[in-house]
Design an enzyme around this catalytic site. Structure first.
Site, short mmCIF file in Angstrom:
data_model
loop_
_atom_site.label_atom_id
_atom_site.label_comp_id
_atom_site.label_asym_id
_atom_site.label_seq_id
_atom_site.Cartn_x
_atom_site.Cartn_y
_atom_site.Cartn_z
N VAL A 10 0.87 -1.17 0.00
CA VAL A 10 0.00 0.00 0.00
C VAL A 10 0.91 1.22 0.00
CG1 VAL A 10 -1.97 -1.12 1.12
CG2 VAL A 10 -0.23 0.02 2.52
N SER A 11 0.38 2.35 -0.49
CA SER A 11 1.21 3.55 -0.64
C SER A 11 1.32 4.38 0.63
CB SER A 11 0.66 4.42 -1.77
OG SER A 11 0.68 3.69 -2.97
N THR A 12 0.27 4.39 1.45
CA THR A 12 0.28 5.25 2.64
C THR A 12 -0.21 4.47 3.85
OG1 THR A 12 -1.98 6.03 2.36
CG2 THR A 12 -0.25 7.28 1.23
N GLN A 15 -3.99 3.57 4.02
CA GLN A 15 -4.56 2.48 3.25
C GLN A 15 -4.44 1.17 4.02
OE1 GLN A 15 -2.25 2.97 -0.33
NE2 GLN A 15 -3.83 4.22 -1.29
N ALA A 37 4.78 1.62 1.18
CA ALA A 37 5.75 2.47 0.47
C ALA A 37 5.12 2.95 -0.82
CB ALA A 37 7.01 1.67 0.15
#
Length: 193
Positions: A10-12, A15, A37
């Site tokens: 996941v990016s953040t 999430q 990341a």
């Protein structure tokens, strides 16, 4: 015994892994590595651990292709490295896998497209730089300081009471930028503070 090992990203922090985790568990993954990341971030420690854990005959499973690579060339590189090590790859959403001959064909078409994209970018970059040079300019950023500003700065810095940091602040640049544009200035004792 061959394993199916999952990788989720996941990016953040906001999430959640739930959707990816559920899909990977349903696909038979006994172990799932999870990274938080950005896709542009090359630092993915859990992916590194995942790749170290994989053995010949295992299959790396992801929920979607974009979870593994931060670009198509990066994705192709990772999967090619897996293939050379005898490790399979499967993306659940796109239904792409490299275990069967047909799956390998589809992935190699992707690899060819990635190489084609890199070649196009390289050609456009060279053509753009040639066009700029033909007009008498060079590529790259414009200098932060103009000739007039450099003359003013040199005049200011002749005064031993004026600090380099103050001049840099006045012109909205760093001290390093001043040194680069004005030349090496012998450090003065009060500039070191």
């Amino acid at each position: 015994m061959n394993q199916r090992i999952g990788y989720a990203r996941v990016s953040t922090q906001d999430q959640h892994f739930d959707l990816q985790r559920d899909a990977l568990l349903q696909a038979g993954c006994g172990v799932i590595y999870e990274d938080t990341a950005s896709g542009k971030n090359a630092m993915r420690p859990e992916l590194e651990q995942c790749l170290k854990a994989l053995r010949s005959g295992d299959t790396l499973v992801v929920w979607r292709l974009d979870r593994l690579g931060h670009s198509l060339p990066d994705l192709v590189q990772v999967v090619s490295d897996l293939e050379r090590s005898g490790i399979g790859f499967e993306s659940l959403t796109e239904k792409i896998e490299t275990v069967s001959a047909a799956g390998k064909l589809v992935f190699h078409v992707f690899a060819a497209l990635a190489e084609f994209e890199r070649s196009l970018i390289r050609e456009r970059t060279h053509a753009g730089l040639a066009a700029v040079r033909a007009r008498g300019r060079s590529g790259g950023r414009k200098p932060k300081l103009g000739e007039k500003q450099v003359r003013e700065i040199k005049a200011l810095l002749r005064d031993p009471d004026i600090r380099v940091a103050d001049v840099a602040r006045r012109y909205g640049v760093s001290r390093t930028t001043l040194y680069k544009h004005v030349g090496v200035i012998a450090p003065r004792q009060w500039d070191m503070a």
